[in-house]
Design an enzyme around this catalytic site. Sequence first.
Site, mmCIF file in Angstrom:
data_model
loop_
_atom_site.group_PDB
_atom_site.id
_atom_site.type_symbol
_atom_site.label_atom_id
_atom_site.label_comp_id
_atom_site.label_asym_id
_atom_site.label_seq_id
_atom_site.Cartn_x
_atom_site.Cartn_y
_atom_site.Cartn_z
ATOM 1 N N SER A 177 0.833 -1.190 0.000
ATOM 2 C CA SER A 177 0.000 0.000 0.000
ATOM 3 C C SER A 177 0.881 1.258 0.000
ATOM 4 O O SER A 177 1.720 1.412 -0.886
ATOM 5 C CB SER A 177 -0.962 -0.048 1.182
ATOM 6 O OG SER A 177 -1.986 0.907 1.049
ATOM 7 N N ALA A 178 0.720 2.147 0.970
ATOM 8 C CA ALA A 178 1.592 3.318 1.016
ATOM 9 C C ALA A 178 3.060 2.914 1.093
ATOM 10 O O ALA A 178 3.932 3.578 0.517
ATOM 11 C CB ALA A 178 1.224 4.199 2.204
#
Length: 304
Positions: free
Chosen positions: A143-144
């Site tokens: 994700s991030a």
Amino acid sequence: MSRQQRQDLDDMLRNAPKTAGDTVEQARTDFATLFDVPAPGGVTVRDTTLGGRPALELTPDGADGDTVVLFLHGGGYVVGSPRTHAALAGDLARRARTRIISLDYRLAPEHRFPAAVDDGLAAYRELLERGTSPAAIALAGDSAGGGLAVATLLAAREAGLPMPAGAVLFSPWADLTLTGASMEGKLGADPIFVRADIEGYRTHYLGGGDPAAPLASPALADLTGLPPLLVQAGSNELLLDDSVRLAAGAGAAGVDVTLRVWGGLPHVFQHHTALVEEAGQALDDAALFLAHAYRTAAAEPATA
């Protein structure tokens, strides 16, 4: 692939507590509770530091002592920690038989962009300064953290540092302009996010900063000179186009890149090996990619 497994996972995620309206502190507490899963058996976990930040070192039984993965956790740059991702990082370490160091990089909004990138770069730089060959280093993130892994590579390239062997990216958030078609096209199919959730994370991370900046949105950057990338995503996620466009940009820049989209699965489904068999298959693919990347890099002269 079991349709029932996919449906059970979708149902579980749709019924999980939502934290979009929480304060940052409450969201962090809720996230830590949701992902309170230890590393798997056969993986030794110890606290350490890297690049001036706390970190967790996860070492599986029978690990190749010469290789290491710098892992960057997800959580929208706002929530999450090495502890919330100990199960995911530990499972990857176990399958790849390699040591992983999961970095506790600074979070927003207390520490906005580019603090996380600075921490990722400092951690990578210290691995090199310790004498670790770049051919024995890989990056990974979800994700991030997947976007941050690519941003760290870009920052290392600009700093003139040699590239590592490769990077594994699970559902990377790599376009903070939020312009991918999947941001609308997958609305409703995604059991975790609506657009406002992701906009909230972006606001915390960037403040008034430019979302198109290369280190904020590496999917929009020039990726020339990066090492081989493995990008995995589920088809049922708002951020699907982040993976697709990142892979396309890497390929256009001459980077060796493998993209696999797993049908009917959500954002970072690799967290859920106990629920869907494809999660374990994806991690096995990542382990094979890392083994090949290390072998290939070791056989080639180091380049900046």
